[in-house]
Design a protein around this motif. Structure first.
Motif, PDB file in Angstrom:
ATOM      1  N   ASP A 183      11.831  18.233  26.072  1.00  0.00           N
ATOM      2  CA  ASP A 183      10.772  17.928  25.121  1.00  0.00           C
ATOM      3  C   ASP A 183      10.265  19.242  24.532  1.00  0.00           C
ATOM      4  N   GLN A 184       9.097  19.210  23.880  1.00  0.00           N
ATOM      5  CA  GLN A 184       8.624  20.385  23.142  1.00  0.00           C
ATOM      6  C   GLN A 184       7.741  21.313  23.970  1.00  0.00           C
TER       7      GLN A 184
ATOM      8  N   HIS B 193      10.984  12.485  21.238  1.00  0.00           N
ATOM      9  CA  HIS B 193       9.675  13.039  21.563  1.00  0.00           C
ATOM     10  C   HIS B 193       8.959  13.545  20.317  1.00  0.00           C
ATOM     11  N   VAL B 194       9.715  14.031  19.348  1.00  0.00           N
ATOM     12  CA  VAL B 194       9.113  14.530  18.109  1.00  0.00           C
ATOM     13  C   VAL B 194       8.620  13.375  17.250  1.00  0.00           C
ATOM     14  N   MET B 195       9.491  12.403  17.001  1.00  0.00           N
ATOM     15  CA  MET B 195       9.170  11.336  16.064  1.00  0.00           C
ATOM     16  C   MET B 195       8.114  10.369  16.622  1.00  0.00           C
ATOM     17  N   LYS B 196       7.993  10.261  17.933  1.00  0.00           N
ATOM     18  CA  LYS B 196       7.003   9.335  18.491  1.00  0.00           C
ATOM     19  C   LYS B 196       5.570   9.823  18.256  1.00  0.00           C
ATOM     20  N   LYS B 197       5.406  11.077  17.828  1.00  0.00           N
ATOM     21  CA  LYS B 197       4.077  11.625  17.580  1.00  0.00           C
ATOM     22  C   LYS B 197       3.570  11.332  16.175  1.00  0.00           C
ATOM     23  N   LEU B 198       4.390  10.702  15.339  1.00  0.00           N
ATOM     24  CA  LEU B 198       3.974  10.404  13.970  1.00  0.00           C
ATOM     25  C   LEU B 198       2.698   9.556  13.914  1.00  0.00           C
ATOM     26  N   PRO B 199       2.585   8.478  14.705  1.00  0.00           N
ATOM     27  CA  PRO B 199       1.331   7.709  14.657  1.00  0.00           C
ATOM     28  C   PRO B 199       0.120   8.542  15.058  1.00  0.00           C
ATOM     29  N   GLU B 200       0.298   9.390  16.063  1.00  0.00           N
ATOM     30  CA  GLU B 200      -0.817  10.217  16.531  1.00  0.00           C
ATOM     31  C   GLU B 200      -1.267  11.194  15.455  1.00  0.00           C
ATOM     32  N   LYS B 201      -0.315  11.756  14.717  1.00  0.00           N
ATOM     33  CA  LYS B 201      -0.636  12.798  13.747  1.00  0.00           C
ATOM     34  C   LYS B 201      -1.099  12.259  12.398  1.00  0.00           C
ATOM     35  N   PHE B 202      -0.628  11.055  12.010  1.00  0.00           N
ATOM     36  CA  PHE B 202      -0.900  10.591  10.644  1.00  0.00           C
ATOM     37  C   PHE B 202      -1.514   9.190  10.568  1.00  0.00           C
ATOM     38  N   LYS B 203      -1.912   8.628  11.704  1.00  0.00           N
ATOM     39  CA  LYS B 203      -2.422   7.268  11.683  1.00  0.00           C
ATOM     40  C   LYS B 203      -3.650   7.131  10.796  1.00  0.00           C
ATOM     41  N   SER B 204      -4.479   8.166  10.737  1.00  0.00           N
ATOM     42  CA  SER B 204      -5.701   8.101   9.934  1.00  0.00           C
ATOM     43  C   SER B 204      -5.461   8.442   8.469  1.00  0.00           C
ATOM     44  N   HIS B 205      -4.243   8.871   8.126  1.00  0.00           N
ATOM     45  CA  HIS B 205      -3.924   9.219   6.737  1.00  0.00           C
ATOM     46  C   HIS B 205      -3.740   7.945   5.920  1.00  0.00           C
ATOM     47  N   ARG B 206      -4.218   7.963   4.707  1.00  0.00           N
ATOM     48  CA  ARG B 206      -4.144   6.747   3.881  1.00  0.00           C
ATOM     49  C   ARG B 206      -2.707   6.376   3.531  1.00  0.00           C
TER      50      ARG B 206
ATOM     51  N   ARG C 109       3.921   5.381   4.428  1.00  0.00           N
ATOM     52  CA  ARG C 109       4.849   6.053   3.504  1.00  0.00           C
ATOM     53  C   ARG C 109       5.321   7.391   4.075  1.00  0.00           C
ATOM     54  N   ILE C 110       4.392   8.116   4.681  1.00  0.00           N
ATOM     55  CA  ILE C 110       4.758   9.407   5.284  1.00  0.00           C
ATOM     56  C   ILE C 110       5.770   9.189   6.409  1.00  0.00           C
ATOM     57  N   THR C 111       5.503   8.198   7.251  1.00  0.00           N
ATOM     58  CA  THR C 111       6.418   7.905   8.366  1.00  0.00           C
ATOM     59  C   THR C 111       7.804   7.545   7.854  1.00  0.00           C
ATOM     60  N   TYR C 112       7.864   6.665   6.861  1.00  0.00           N
ATOM     61  CA  TYR C 112       9.155   6.246   6.311  1.00  0.00           C
ATOM     62  C   TYR C 112       9.884   7.433   5.673  1.00  0.00           C
ATOM     63  N   THR C 113       9.146   8.221   4.890  1.00  0.00           N
ATOM     64  CA  THR C 113       9.763   9.354   4.190  1.00  0.00           C
ATOM     65  C   THR C 113      10.277  10.398   5.165  1.00  0.00           C
ATOM     66  N   MET C 114       9.486  10.715   6.200  1.00  0.00           N
ATOM     67  CA  MET C 114       9.897  11.742   7.149  1.00  0.00           C
ATOM     68  C   MET C 114      11.137  11.310   7.927  1.00  0.00           C
TER      69      MET C 114
END
Length: 417
Positions: free
Chosen positions: A316-317, A340-353, A357-362
């Motif tokens: 992991d990181q 381990h990297v991609m599972k952090k997307l909700p934690e990092k961007f869940k509050s982003h409007r 789209r960010i999750t799909y694009t990344m």
């Protein structure tokens, strides 16, 4: 150039214009061209300067040259940068001390002196508070006397608030303590985790002795702390050692498993055989997930496998793992587990409007890029489209892209991991 010895002489001098650690100004301030024998000397100097002046300091970034030596190192005020994390609850915002302070000290490698100050900024955009300096994280530590006292009283059943008061009285007051009650509570948690029951420790050692006596290629090693308690354990049987000879091209190392009773991470070394099945190359138990513990574990595993380091390793990181791998397996290809990297997307961007789209694009950028240039172009387009240039997490991922993005790792065999 002023050497670190000059600082020590001035700090211990009795001149009237040199104040103590509770004063408002130190006698010696950083200056361009000031020299130090080592980075540690410079760090102690800048930390002392910050304590006297009234601001916390942190180690920021370092750059190595082609020979592997650190050619530059930057120290900054702990209030540099800005908090990029957003609380899920708007009524309870994320606490932060960061306010974009630009104060810094940059060291440059010098063949004559060691390191010299090449860049310096002493201006802060916040209030300096020397009276609070002992509370700064960089100035807090638990000395051996307090550590032994807290540990002894805890084993005797004394509550932390009482044992901390004892240490405060012996130190002559709170102002003379170098740690807080919270630091001591964290210490107790670690010590309790490291206290394997007497029967359990004996059972482990008895089992290891029994397996070794059977002459089946069993290997084990135990690391203990200064008080004789088990700190790190490693073992591997003969079958694991033989399988590594055949399928040791890639190993995975993970510490996400816990032994519930003691909260000790279980650290297996795992590989894949020719049927695509997971196989075990060795096992470890660690109390402290730091660089020293992982380096010890990797060293024993390397000794168990006759000094044959794995060509590739997946983890992991964790920075402590990365440091230990660079020390023990310097020639191994180190890869981060992309899950381990991609599972952090909700934690990092869940509050982003634009979270979805960010999750799909990344995911599209990471998984669909065939070439490195293609990934870099699409990554920059993603940052521009969603205005993510200031996101510190994404900056770190991009700087370490060669460790986790598939198109940077296709030149190495990963056994489908």
């Amino acid at each position: 150039m002023v050497l670190i010895s000059l600082l020590l002489q001035e700090e211990t001098s009795k001149k009237s214009d040199c104040v103590d650690i509770n004063g408002s100004k130190p006698h010696i301030q950083p200056a361009l061209g000031m020299g130090f024998e080592s980075i540690d000397d410079a760090w102690e100097f800048y930390k002392t300067f910050g304590k006297v002046t009234g601001f916390p300091v942190v180690k920021s970034t370092s750059v190595k040259n082609g020979a592997g030596y650190i050619r530059s190192y930057k120290f900054t005020c702990a209030r540099a940068g800005k908090c990029s994390s957003v609380s899920e609850n708007p009524l309870r915002p994320q606490a932060t001390i960061k306010c974009g302070c630009q104060a810094k000290l940059v060291l440059q490698l010098d063949c004559l002196v060691g390191y010299v100050i090449s860049q310096l900024n002493l201006d802060h955009n916040h209030e300096l508070k020397p009276e609070n300096a002992r509370h700064f994280r960089c100035n807090r530590f638990i000395n051996s006397r307090v550590k032994n006292q807290i540990d002894l009283l805890d084993q005797s059943g004394v509550r932390l608030c009482k044992s901390y008061d004892v240490c405060v009285n012996e130190a002559g007051g709170h102002e003379n303590m170098t740690c807080s009650q919270k630091d001591c509570r964290n210490l107790i948690d670690k010590l309790r985790n490291s206290r394997l029951g007497e029967g359990d420790a004996v059972a482990i050692l008895t089992y290891f002795a029994k397996m070794s006596s059977q002459g089946l290629g069993f290997y084990s090693s135990v690391d203990v702390d200064d008080t004789g308690r088990l700190r790190t354990v490693f073992w591997a049987d003969g079958r694991s050692r033989e399988e590594y000879k055949e399928f040791g091209e890639v190993i995975s190392f993970d510490t996400t498993y816990l032994v519930n009773r003691y909260d000790m991470p279980f650290a297996p070394f795992v590989g894949v055989n020719h049927h695509g099945e997971s196989i075990l190359f060795g096992c470890g138990l660690v109390v402290y997930e730091d660089t020293d513990s992982f380096a010890w574990l990797f060293t024993k595993w390397l000794d168990c496998m006759s000094g044959c380091a794995p060509p590739a390793i997946v983890t992991d990181q964790a920075k402590a793992m990365q440091n230990a791998i660079e020390i023990v397996f310097p020639n191994s290809r180190h890869r981060w587990c992309i899950w381990h990297v991609m599972k952090k997307l909700p934690e990092k961007f869940k509050s982003h409007r634009n979270y979805l789209r960010i999750t799909y694009t990344m995911k599209k950028v990471v998984y669909n890029s065939q070439y490195q240039s293609e990934f870099e172009t699409k990554w920059m387009e993603m940052l521009q489209k969603y205005k993510l240039y200031d996101n510190e997490w994404l900056k770190t991922l991009y700087e370490e892209r060669h460790r986790w993005v598939p198109c940077y790792l296709n030149d190495c065999f990963w056994a489908g991991m």
